[in-house]
Design a protein around this motif. Structure first.
Motif, PDB file in Angstrom:
ATOM      1  N   CYS A 184      -1.783  -0.683   2.234  1.00 20.65           N
ATOM      2  CA  CYS A 184      -0.380  -1.083   2.088  1.00 20.65           C
ATOM      3  C   CYS A 184       0.376  -0.935   3.402  1.00 20.65           C
ATOM      4  N   THR A 185       0.130   0.162   4.091  1.00 18.92           N
ATOM      5  CA  THR A 185       0.804   0.395   5.378  1.00 18.92           C
ATOM      6  C   THR A 185       0.450  -0.720   6.359  1.00 18.92           C
ATOM      7  N   VAL A 186      -0.824  -1.059   6.449  1.00 13.45           N
ATOM      8  CA  VAL A 186      -1.260  -2.124   7.353  1.00 13.45           C
ATOM      9  C   VAL A 186      -0.652  -3.466   6.938  1.00 13.45           C
ATOM     10  N   PHE A 187      -0.620  -3.749   5.631  1.00 19.28           N
ATOM     11  CA  PHE A 187      -0.019  -5.000   5.168  1.00 19.28           C
ATOM     12  C   PHE A 187       1.422  -5.113   5.642  1.00 19.28           C
ATOM     13  N   PHE A 188       2.215  -4.049   5.441  1.00 19.70           N
ATOM     14  CA  PHE A 188       3.625  -4.117   5.812  1.00 19.70           C
ATOM     15  C   PHE A 188       3.823  -4.084   7.327  1.00 19.70           C
ATOM     16  N   GLU A 189       2.952  -3.403   8.077  1.00 16.31           N
ATOM     17  CA  GLU A 189       3.044  -3.441   9.543  1.00 16.31           C
ATOM     18  C   GLU A 189       2.764  -4.850  10.060  1.00 16.31           C
ATOM     19  N   ASN A 190       1.807  -5.526   9.425  1.00 15.12           N
ATOM     20  CA  ASN A 190       1.449  -6.890   9.836  1.00 15.12           C
ATOM     21  C   ASN A 190       2.425  -7.942   9.320  1.00 15.12           C
ATOM     22  N   ASN A 191       3.218  -7.583   8.312  1.00 14.55           N
ATOM     23  CA  ASN A 191       4.201  -8.486   7.709  1.00 14.55           C
ATOM     24  C   ASN A 191       5.547  -7.760   7.626  1.00 14.55           C
ATOM     25  N   PRO A 192       6.142  -7.426   8.774  1.00 15.85           N
ATOM     26  CA  PRO A 192       7.326  -6.556   8.774  1.00 15.85           C
ATOM     27  C   PRO A 192       8.548  -7.127   8.063  1.00 15.85           C
ATOM     28  N   TYR A 193       8.562  -8.429   7.798  1.00 15.15           N
ATOM     29  CA  TYR A 193       9.717  -9.025   7.125  1.00 15.15           C
ATOM     30  C   TYR A 193       9.435  -9.332   5.652  1.00 15.15           C
ATOM     31  N   ALA A 194       8.294  -8.855   5.150  1.00  8.20           N
ATOM     32  CA  ALA A 194       7.923  -9.088   3.751  1.00  8.20           C
ATOM     33  C   ALA A 194       8.771  -8.218   2.824  1.00  8.20           C
ATOM     34  N   TYR A 195       9.140  -8.786   1.697  1.00  6.89           N
ATOM     35  CA  TYR A 195       9.795  -8.068   0.606  1.00  6.89           C
ATOM     36  C   TYR A 195       8.925  -8.288  -0.610  1.00  6.89           C
ATOM     37  N   GLU A 196       8.336  -7.226  -1.141  1.00  8.84           N
ATOM     38  CA  GLU A 196       7.356  -7.357  -2.210  1.00  8.84           C
ATOM     39  C   GLU A 196       7.634  -6.416  -3.369  1.00  8.84           C
ATOM     40  N   THR A 197       7.339  -6.891  -4.574  1.00 12.29           N
ATOM     41  CA  THR A 197       7.289  -6.011  -5.739  1.00 12.29           C
ATOM     42  C   THR A 197       5.849  -5.498  -5.825  1.00 12.29           C
ATOM     43  N   ALA A 198       5.623  -4.462  -6.628  1.00 12.96           N
ATOM     44  CA  ALA A 198       4.266  -3.948  -6.817  1.00 12.96           C
ATOM     45  C   ALA A 198       3.373  -5.056  -7.381  1.00 12.96           C
ATOM     46  N   ARG A 199       3.898  -5.836  -8.314  1.00 16.73           N
ATOM     47  CA  ARG A 199       3.115  -6.914  -8.934  1.00 16.73           C
ATOM     48  C   ARG A 199       2.749  -7.987  -7.904  1.00 16.73           C
ATOM     49  N   GLY A 200       3.698  -8.382  -7.068  1.00 17.36           N
ATOM     50  CA  GLY A 200       3.431  -9.388  -6.045  1.00 17.36           C
ATOM     51  C   GLY A 200       2.412  -8.913  -5.032  1.00 17.36           C
ATOM     52  N   LEU A 201       2.534  -7.648  -4.631  1.00 19.94           N
ATOM     53  CA  LEU A 201       1.591  -7.091  -3.663  1.00 19.94           C
ATOM     54  C   LEU A 201       0.213  -6.933  -4.291  1.00 19.94           C
ATOM     55  N   ALA A 202       0.161  -6.579  -5.568  1.00 22.50           N
ATOM     56  CA  ALA A 202      -1.123  -6.449  -6.270  1.00 22.50           C
ATOM     57  C   ALA A 202      -1.886  -7.773  -6.236  1.00 22.50           C
ATOM     58  N   LYS A 203      -1.173  -8.883  -6.425  1.00 24.35           N
ATOM     59  CA  LYS A 203      -1.810 -10.211  -6.371  1.00 24.35           C
ATOM     60  C   LYS A 203      -2.339 -10.506  -4.968  1.00 24.35           C
ATOM     61  N   LYS A 204      -1.540 -10.172  -3.957  1.00 20.94           N
ATOM     62  CA  LYS A 204      -1.952 -10.452  -2.575  1.00 20.94           C
ATOM     63  C   LYS A 204      -3.141  -9.604  -2.148  1.00 20.94           C
ATOM     64  N   LEU A 205      -3.172  -8.344  -2.590  1.00 27.40           N
ATOM     65  CA  LEU A 205      -4.242  -7.429  -2.170  1.00 27.40           C
ATOM     66  C   LEU A 205      -5.418  -7.400  -3.142  1.00 27.40           C
ATOM     67  N   GLY A 206      -5.264  -8.042  -4.297  1.00 30.22           N
ATOM     68  CA  GLY A 206      -6.328  -8.010  -5.293  1.00 30.22           C
ATOM     69  C   GLY A 206      -6.514  -6.624  -5.888  1.00 30.22           C
ATOM     70  N   ARG A 207      -5.419  -5.911  -6.100  1.00 28.02           N
ATOM     71  CA  ARG A 207      -5.443  -4.535  -6.602  1.00 28.02           C
ATOM     72  C   ARG A 207      -4.673  -4.431  -7.902  1.00 28.02           C
ATOM     73  N   GLY A 208      -4.846  -3.292  -8.581  1.00 25.31           N
ATOM     74  CA  GLY A 208      -4.120  -3.029  -9.814  1.00 25.31           C
ATOM     75  C   GLY A 208      -2.677  -2.641  -9.539  1.00 25.31           C
ATOM     76  N   VAL A 209      -1.784  -2.984 -10.446  1.00 30.25           N
ATOM     77  CA  VAL A 209      -0.357  -2.708 -10.267  1.00 30.25           C
ATOM     78  C   VAL A 209      -0.064  -1.203 -10.348  1.00 30.25           C
ATOM     79  N   GLU A 210      -0.671  -0.502 -11.307  1.00 28.69           N
ATOM     80  CA  GLU A 210      -0.340   0.911 -11.520  1.00 28.69           C
ATOM     81  C   GLU A 210      -0.630   1.782 -10.302  1.00 28.69           C
ATOM     82  N   PRO A 211      -1.856   1.713  -9.718  1.00 24.37           N
ATOM     83  CA  PRO A 211      -2.086   2.531  -8.520  1.00 24.37           C
ATOM     84  C   PRO A 211      -1.183   2.127  -7.358  1.00 24.37           C
ATOM     85  N   LEU A 212      -0.877   0.828  -7.261  1.00 19.63           N
ATOM     86  CA  LEU A 212       0.006   0.364  -6.189  1.00 19.63           C
ATOM     87  C   LEU A 212       1.401   0.962  -6.331  1.00 19.63           C
TER      88      LEU A 212
END
Length: 81
Positions: free
Chosen positions: A15-43
């Motif tokens: 997550c840290t790397v994602f946001f460092e590489n996309n400093p202007y991104a605004y994401e919900t846990a659900r949106g980020l889960a889709k992008k990273l292919g991860r579960g919403v709860e741990p995110l």
């Protein structure tokens, strides 16, 4: 489903790397889960941790919370007296 501390740490780095590489991104846990292919709860756990230690900004609560990168403060000039 429980997730190990090691997996949480790995996800935290992801997550840290994602946001460092996309400093202007605004994401919900659900949106980020889709992008990273991860579960919403741990995110949600990881994103709240990152917000608590000021790596991310968090706006809102619950599944409507939006996370964004909090640019670290750096001093560009040093004065020598």
């Amino acid at each position: 489903m429980t997730i190990s501390d090691q997996e949480l740490l790995k996800l935290q780095m992801e997550c840290t790397v994602f946001f460092e590489n996309n400093p202007y991104a605004y994401e919900t846990a659900r949106g980020l889960a889709k992008k990273l292919g991860r579960g919403v709860e741990p995110l949600e756990v990881v994103l709240n941790r990152l917000a608590a230690i000021s790596i991310l900004d968090k706006r809102g609560e619950g599944n409507m919370a939006i996370y964004s990168y909090k640019t670290p403060y750096t001093q560009n000039e040093v004065e020598i007296h």
